[in-house]
Write a protein that holds these residues in place. Structure first.
Motif, mmCIF file in Angstrom:
data_model
loop_
_atom_site.group_PDB
_atom_site.id
_atom_site.type_symbol
_atom_site.label_atom_id
_atom_site.label_comp_id
_atom_site.label_asym_id
_atom_site.label_seq_id
_atom_site.Cartn_x
_atom_site.Cartn_y
_atom_site.Cartn_z
ATOM 1 N N ILE A 1 -5.721 1.886 -2.910
ATOM 2 C CA ILE A 1 -6.302 0.796 -2.136
ATOM 3 C C ILE A 1 -5.185 -0.004 -1.455
ATOM 4 O O ILE A 1 -5.240 -0.420 -0.416
ATOM 5 N N LEU A 2 -4.065 -0.244 -2.094
ATOM 6 C CA LEU A 2 -3.054 -0.939 -1.733
ATOM 7 C C LEU A 2 -2.338 -0.318 -0.427
ATOM 8 O O LEU A 2 -1.896 -0.861 0.498
ATOM 9 N N TYR A 3 -1.989 1.176 -0.660
ATOM 10 C CA TYR A 3 -1.617 1.913 0.510
ATOM 11 C C TYR A 3 -2.443 1.783 1.776
ATOM 12 O O TYR A 3 -1.777 1.742 2.899
ATOM 13 N N PHE A 4 -3.617 2.100 1.317
ATOM 14 C CA PHE A 4 -4.563 2.004 2.689
ATOM 15 C C PHE A 4 -4.702 0.773 3.379
ATOM 16 O O PHE A 4 -4.756 0.558 4.553
ATOM 17 N N TYR A 5 -4.558 -0.337 2.368
ATOM 18 C CA TYR A 5 -4.482 -1.722 3.153
ATOM 19 C C TYR A 5 -3.331 -2.008 4.056
ATOM 20 O O TYR A 5 -3.226 -2.589 5.039
ATOM 21 N N ILE A 6 -2.051 -1.737 3.277
ATOM 22 C CA ILE A 6 -0.895 -1.606 4.118
ATOM 23 C C ILE A 6 -0.957 -0.693 5.554
ATOM 24 O O ILE A 6 -0.574 -1.366 6.405
ATOM 25 N N ILE A 7 -1.389 0.440 5.579
ATOM 26 C CA ILE A 7 -1.422 1.113 6.701
ATOM 27 C C ILE A 7 -2.204 0.613 7.615
ATOM 28 O O ILE A 7 -2.113 0.585 9.002
ATOM 29 N N ILE A 8 -3.476 0.033 7.335
ATOM 30 C CA ILE A 8 -4.479 -0.540 7.991
ATOM 31 C C ILE A 8 -3.851 -1.965 8.778
ATOM 32 O O ILE A 8 -3.765 -2.045 9.996
ATOM 33 N N SER A 9 -3.152 -2.582 8.005
ATOM 34 C CA SER A 9 -2.465 -3.753 8.544
ATOM 35 C C SER A 9 -1.427 -3.335 9.387
ATOM 36 O O SER A 9 -1.053 -4.261 10.558
ATOM 37 N N LEU A 10 -0.634 -2.633 9.132
ATOM 38 C CA LEU A 10 0.600 -1.846 9.925
ATOM 39 C C LEU A 10 0.068 -1.725 11.487
ATOM 40 O O LEU A 10 0.463 -1.635 12.413
#
Length: 100
Positions: free
Chosen positions: A86-95
């Motif tokens: 979930i953290l990785y997904f959130y970071i990718i979406i934010s980027l």
């Protein structure tokens, strides 16, 4: 012979390593090197395999009382991949929002 607990741990660790590697490649090279589809495909396979192993370990912990603690520890290891993904997904979406 390998027990379901050992297989569950190995697959959970392997899923973490592959997911972190894909995430690192995406951060370093961008979408040109690792397309989003590869990551989403991996997530689909990882969810399926880890869910099967999670249920198998839960069932094994109910059946085999002597290995209950080991099977439940393995379930915890498998479940630790969820917040990381979930953290990785959130970071990718934010980027991707920033890059637009």
């Amino acid at each position: 012979m390998y027990s379901i607990s050992n297989i569950g741990r190995a697959v959970a660790i392997l899923s973490f390593i592959i997911g972190t590697t894909l995430f690192s490649f995406f951060l370093y090279f961008g979408e040109t090197f690792i397309p989003i589809g590869v990551g989403l495909g991996f997530i689909g396979v990882a969810i399926t395999v880890n869910a099967i192993l999670l249920v198998s370990n839960l069932i094994a912990s109910l059946i085999y009382e002597t290995d209950r603690y080991e099977n439940l520890k393995t379930c915890g290891i498998i479940l630790m991949n969820i917040p990381i993904a979930i953290l990785y997904f959130y970071i990718i979406i934010s980027l991707n929002d920033i890059r637009l």
